[in-house]
Write a protein that holds these residues in place. Structure first.
Motif, PDB file in Angstrom:
ATOM      1  N   ASP A  35       0.976  -1.198  -0.213  1.00  0.00           N
ATOM      2  CA  ASP A  35      -0.009  -0.027  -0.130  1.00  0.00           C
ATOM      3  C   ASP A  35       0.796   1.331   0.148  1.00  0.00           C
ATOM      4  N   LEU A  36       2.089   1.214  -0.697  1.00  0.00           N
ATOM      5  CA  LEU A  36       2.823   2.325  -0.954  1.00  0.00           C
ATOM      6  C   LEU A  36       2.463   3.216  -2.408  1.00  0.00           C
ATOM      7  N   SER A  37       2.747   4.341  -2.192  1.00  0.00           N
ATOM      8  CA  SER A  37       2.570   5.252  -3.692  1.00  0.00           C
ATOM      9  C   SER A  37       3.843   5.174  -3.962  1.00  0.00           C
ATOM     10  N   LEU A  38       3.954   5.894  -5.297  1.00  0.00           N
ATOM     11  CA  LEU A  38       5.270   6.031  -6.109  1.00  0.00           C
ATOM     12  C   LEU A  38       6.165   6.971  -5.151  1.00  0.00           C
ATOM     13  N   GLN A  39       5.533   7.966  -4.736  1.00  0.00           N
ATOM     14  CA  GLN A  39       6.110   9.098  -3.857  1.00  0.00           C
ATOM     15  C   GLN A  39       6.770   8.363  -2.691  1.00  0.00           C
ATOM     16  N   ASP A  40       5.962   7.396  -1.973  1.00  0.00           N
ATOM     17  CA  ASP A  40       6.404   6.807  -0.905  1.00  0.00           C
ATOM     18  C   ASP A  40       7.903   5.940  -1.094  1.00  0.00           C
ATOM     19  N   VAL A  41       7.749   5.370  -2.397  1.00  0.00           N
ATOM     20  CA  VAL A  41       9.162   4.657  -2.664  1.00  0.00           C
ATOM     21  C   VAL A  41      10.156   5.783  -3.152  1.00  0.00           C
ATOM     22  N   ALA A  42       9.861   6.835  -3.697  1.00  0.00           N
ATOM     23  CA  ALA A  42      10.814   7.819  -4.142  1.00  0.00           C
ATOM     24  C   ALA A  42      11.395   8.186  -2.800  1.00  0.00           C
ATOM     25  N   ASP A  43      10.575   8.725  -1.824  1.00  0.00           N
ATOM     26  CA  ASP A  43      11.071   9.081  -0.376  1.00  0.00           C
ATOM     27  C   ASP A  43      12.191   7.972   0.141  1.00  0.00           C
ATOM     28  N   ALA A  44      11.710   6.920   0.074  1.00  0.00           N
ATOM     29  CA  ALA A  44      12.421   5.809   0.730  1.00  0.00           C
ATOM     30  C   ALA A  44      13.762   5.829  -0.147  1.00  0.00           C
ATOM     31  N   ILE A 104      10.902   5.813 -11.123  1.00  0.00           N
ATOM     32  CA  ILE A 104      10.126   4.708 -10.678  1.00  0.00           C
ATOM     33  C   ILE A 104       9.041   4.194 -11.423  1.00  0.00           C
ATOM     34  N   SER A 105       8.419   5.097 -11.838  1.00  0.00           N
ATOM     35  CA  SER A 105       7.236   4.921 -12.794  1.00  0.00           C
ATOM     36  C   SER A 105       7.751   4.236 -14.161  1.00  0.00           C
ATOM     37  N   GLN A 106       8.845   4.835 -14.619  1.00  0.00           N
ATOM     38  CA  GLN A 106       9.415   4.132 -16.009  1.00  0.00           C
ATOM     39  C   GLN A 106       9.827   2.655 -15.825  1.00  0.00           C
ATOM     40  N   ILE A 107      10.282   2.261 -14.598  1.00  0.00           N
ATOM     41  CA  ILE A 107      10.599   1.140 -14.198  1.00  0.00           C
ATOM     42  C   ILE A 107       9.629   0.309 -14.045  1.00  0.00           C
ATOM     43  N   GLN A 130      17.728  -0.730  -3.828  1.00  0.00           N
ATOM     44  CA  GLN A 130      16.929   0.536  -3.246  1.00  0.00           C
ATOM     45  C   GLN A 130      15.560   0.221  -2.987  1.00  0.00           C
ATOM     46  N   ILE A 131      15.098   0.118  -4.365  1.00  0.00           N
ATOM     47  CA  ILE A 131      13.733  -0.125  -4.604  1.00  0.00           C
ATOM     48  C   ILE A 131      13.036  -1.497  -3.899  1.00  0.00           C
ATOM     49  N   ALA A 132      13.908  -2.451  -4.036  1.00  0.00           N
ATOM     50  CA  ALA A 132      13.514  -3.822  -3.319  1.00  0.00           C
ATOM     51  C   ALA A 132      13.528  -3.524  -1.874  1.00  0.00           C
ATOM     52  N   ASP A 133      14.350  -2.756  -1.263  1.00  0.00           N
ATOM     53  CA  ASP A 133      14.249  -2.540   0.214  1.00  0.00           C
ATOM     54  C   ASP A 133      13.206  -1.736   0.703  1.00  0.00           C
ATOM     55  N   ALA A 134      12.587  -0.652  -0.045  1.00  0.00           N
ATOM     56  CA  ALA A 134      11.738  -0.011  -0.115  1.00  0.00           C
ATOM     57  C   ALA A 134      10.215  -0.671  -0.081  1.00  0.00           C
ATOM     58  N   VAL A 135      10.064  -1.623  -0.954  1.00  0.00           N
ATOM     59  CA  VAL A 135       8.889  -2.462  -1.010  1.00  0.00           C
ATOM     60  C   VAL A 135       8.965  -3.630  -0.090  1.00  0.00           C
ATOM     61  N   GLU A 136      10.122  -3.867   0.688  1.00  0.00           N
ATOM     62  CA  GLU A 136      10.260  -5.237   1.400  1.00  0.00           C
ATOM     63  C   GLU A 136      10.032  -6.336   0.862  1.00  0.00           C
ATOM     64  N   VAL A 137      10.905  -6.580  -0.184  1.00  0.00           N
ATOM     65  CA  VAL A 137      11.123  -7.824  -0.994  1.00  0.00           C
ATOM     66  C   VAL A 137      12.621  -8.101  -1.177  1.00  0.00           C
ATOM     67  N   SER A 138      13.192  -9.232  -1.270  1.00  0.00           N
ATOM     68  CA  SER A 138      14.449  -9.665  -1.413  1.00  0.00           C
ATOM     69  C   SER A 138      14.621  -9.517  -3.079  1.00  0.00           C
ATOM     70  N   VAL A 139      16.022  -9.138  -3.404  1.00  0.00           N
ATOM     71  CA  VAL A 139      16.389  -8.804  -4.721  1.00  0.00           C
ATOM     72  C   VAL A 139      16.302 -10.277  -5.482  1.00  0.00           C
ATOM     73  N   SER A 140      16.363 -11.357  -4.488  1.00  0.00           N
ATOM     74  CA  SER A 140      16.505 -12.905  -5.168  1.00  0.00           C
ATOM     75  C   SER A 140      14.969 -13.104  -5.672  1.00  0.00           C
TER      76      SER A 140
END
Length: 211
Positions: free
Chosen positions: A42-51, A59-62, A76-86
């Motif tokens: 339940d994160l917005s693009l802005q939430d991920v950008a801030d983190a 982030i939107s392009q990705i 960095q994005i994986a950490d922000a959305v709390e998933v492992s890179v693997s």
């Protein structure tokens, strides 16, 4: 380098080069996974950008598959959305749960294509239960880890199998050729680029695992 690995490397390079010549699109599967992970939290693009310190536009392009992130941005994005890179690496249905803790067959490697930065990675170690991680990296001419320096906990070692690698460790620059090896503390700001005219093929080991 074995003949079949050379052939696989050429195949990877030709597919990536073809894709890159047609467009600069990113990895649709990766885009879907990142977007789904963000929405699940339940994160917005802005939430991920801030983190992450990345722009909302990037982030939107990705997430739309228009570009792929650098290795640092992906973490960095994986950490922000709390998933492992693997968890973002493509998996194969051929995996055998009985031997998967100890054996990784060639056709069972988890793969990640980052076309926008000219990189293809294949993980050679099991997903869990090991303190080290080994992978192969293919870099197209001009392919790189990203334009920014990265740093994180760990230690890295690698050997150049084919091609050329320009490795930056802090203010130091090293030009590596086939047979050359590198070893460095991952907390040292680092980045790398294939500054040659042919594909670069690297065997890489890192501890602790980060992908």
């Amino acid at each position: 380098m074995k003949r079949d690995d050379r052939k696989a490397g050429r195949s990877v390079a030709s597919r990536q080069a073809g894709a890159k010549s047609r467009s600069q699109k990113g990895n649709p599967a990766l885009a879907d996974l990142l977007r789904e992970a963000r929405k699940n939290k339940d994160l917005s693009l802005q939430d991920v950008a801030d983190a992450t310190g990345l722009s909302v536009g990037l982030i939107s392009q990705i997430e739309r598959g228009l570009t792929t992130p650098s290795m640092r941005s992906l973490r960095q994005i994986a950490d922000a959305v709390e998933v492992s890179v693997s968890s973002l690496f493509a998996r194969t249905d051929a995996e055998d749960a009985g031997e998967g803790r100890h054996i990784t067959r060639k056709d069972m490697r988890r793969v990640l294509n980052l076309e926008s930065i000219g990189m293809h990675m294949e993980i050679m170690t099991p997903t869990e239960g090991t303190p080290i991680q080994a992978f192969v990296a293919y870099l197209l001419p001009g392919g790189m880890s990203g334009t920014e320096f990265d740093s994180h906990i760990g230690h890295e070692f690698g050997i150049i199998i084919d091609g050329q690698l320009e490795l930056f460790l802090g203010p130091q620059r090293y030009l590596l050729n086939p047979g050359d090896t590198f070893s460095f503390n991952s907390e040292t700001p680092h980045r790398y680029v294939n500054s040659g005219t042919t594909m670069t093929y690297i065997h890489w080991v890192i501890t602790p695992p980060i992908y």
